[in-house]
Design an enzyme around this catalytic site. Structure first.
Site, PDB file in Angstrom:
ATOM      1  N   ASN A  21      39.314  41.447  27.054  1.00 30.86           N
ATOM      2  CA  ASN A  21      40.089  40.200  27.068  1.00 30.86           C
ATOM      3  C   ASN A  21      41.193  40.148  26.017  1.00 30.86           C
ATOM      4  O   ASN A  21      42.147  39.382  26.170  1.00 30.86           O
ATOM      5  CB  ASN A  21      39.144  39.004  26.897  1.00 30.86           C
ATOM      6  CG  ASN A  21      38.343  38.733  28.158  1.00 30.86           C
ATOM      7  OD1 ASN A  21      38.861  38.809  29.260  1.00 30.86           O
ATOM      8  ND2 ASN A  21      37.068  38.424  27.985  1.00 30.86           N
ATOM      9  N   ARG A  71      31.163  29.140  22.387  1.00 30.46           N
ATOM     10  CA  ARG A  71      30.207  29.124  23.480  1.00 30.46           C
ATOM     11  C   ARG A  71      28.807  29.543  22.998  1.00 30.46           C
ATOM     12  O   ARG A  71      28.675  30.529  22.275  1.00 30.46           O
ATOM     13  CB  ARG A  71      30.669  30.054  24.596  1.00 30.46           C
ATOM     14  CG  ARG A  71      29.893  29.844  25.897  1.00 30.46           C
ATOM     15  CD  ARG A  71      30.107  30.979  26.870  1.00 30.46           C
ATOM     16  NE  ARG A  71      31.493  31.156  27.258  1.00 30.46           N
ATOM     17  CZ  ARG A  71      31.869  32.077  28.157  1.00 30.46           C
ATOM     18  NH1 ARG A  71      30.976  32.881  28.708  1.00 30.46           N
ATOM     19  NH2 ARG A  71      33.146  32.202  28.474  1.00 30.46           N
ATOM     20  N   ARG A 165      40.208  47.706  67.915  1.00 26.37           N
ATOM     21  CA  ARG A 165      41.313  47.767  66.948  1.00 26.37           C
ATOM     22  C   ARG A 165      41.042  46.786  65.819  1.00 26.37           C
ATOM     23  O   ARG A 165      40.558  45.676  66.054  1.00 26.37           O
ATOM     24  CB  ARG A 165      42.641  47.410  67.615  1.00 26.37           C
ATOM     25  CG  ARG A 165      43.059  48.277  68.773  1.00 26.37           C
ATOM     26  CD  ARG A 165      44.504  47.970  69.185  1.00 26.37           C
ATOM     27  NE  ARG A 165      44.737  46.515  69.229  1.00 26.37           N
ATOM     28  CZ  ARG A 165      45.946  45.959  69.051  1.00 26.37           C
ATOM     29  NH1 ARG A 165      46.996  46.720  68.791  1.00 26.37           N
ATOM     30  NH2 ARG A 165      46.085  44.648  69.142  1.00 26.37           N
TER      31      ARG A 165
END
Length: 229
Positions: A21, A71, A165
């Site tokens: 990151n 966090r 197809r």
């Protein structure tokens, strides 16, 4: 987008590409591509970088984004999903007295976005839907060229159908990881993979690049160096 929380989830750990990151992509930390995009349509106070990593916090702050919380460890493991991260951020702001009408989730691993796509996605959004999500069209179709192994060890088409197809097969899509426009009420009720009212917004191959491996990183470098965007 005034009523939207822009959430950029950026965990510190990365096995495929160490410190992915904040690794420099053509001279700029990867996460900065998402931050710069967010700053192009909203104010810094509406942008939340959710991370467990001190170095990512420093990079975000150097880009002009305040990081209001770190966090929790239980939301920063390999097994932690987006649902808990989104709920954690929403609860944090609600405790501060701020309630958002939408969540715009921007994964740092998708560095290429444009504002026109986001505006078009916002036009597709309404309070009745769970999410508007950016998608790509895969080069392989499960009705034609994707197979699963059956109980006898033989390959079978993943989706049943008689198509000679590829062009005749039903259209299929994949979440390209770029932009998730999420209803906060929906995410409070259930995780994203249980959403049933999801609208798609199709992006081109160039805007559907998601960095998950060193090869993906090289593709992004090539796109930037050759100015394909």
């Amino acid at each position: 987008m005034k009523d939207a929380l822009v959430l950029i989830p950026a965990r510190g750990g990365s096995k495929g590409i160490p410190k992915k990151n904040i690794k420099l992509l053509e001279g700029k930390p990867l996460i900065q591509y998402s931050i710069d995009f967010a700053l192009s349509f909203t104010r810094p106070k509406n942008i939340c970088v959710s991370t467990d990593d001190d170095e990512i916090i420093e990079v975000a702050q150097s880009c002009g984004i305040g990081v209001p919380f770190k966090r929790p460890e239980d939301l920063a493991t390999d097994s932690a999903g987006s649902h808990g991260v989104i709920l954690h951020a929403l609860r944090f702001y609600e405790e501060q007295g701020k309630k958002f009408g939408k969540v715009i989730l921007l994964q740092p691993t998708s560095p290429f976005r444009n504002l026109e796509d986001l505006r078009a996605m916002d036009q597709l959004y309404s309070p009745e839907v769970d999410m508007v999500v950016s998608v790509g069209k895969p080069h392989h179709n499960p009705y034609f060229s994707l197979f699963e192994e059956n109980g006898d060890g033989f390959l079978e088409l993943s989706k049943k159908g008689q198509f000679s197809r590829r062009q005749d097969c039903p259209d299929v899509y994949f979440y390209n990881g770029s932009i998730y426009l999420i209803n906060p009420d929906s995410v409070r009720r259930k995780p994203l993979n249980q959403f049933t009212k999801v609208r798609k917004y199709v992006m081109s191959d160039l805007y559907s690049v998601d960095i998950d491996s060193p090869l993906d990183w090289m593709i992004c470098e090539t796109i930037l160096r050759t100015k394909l965007l």
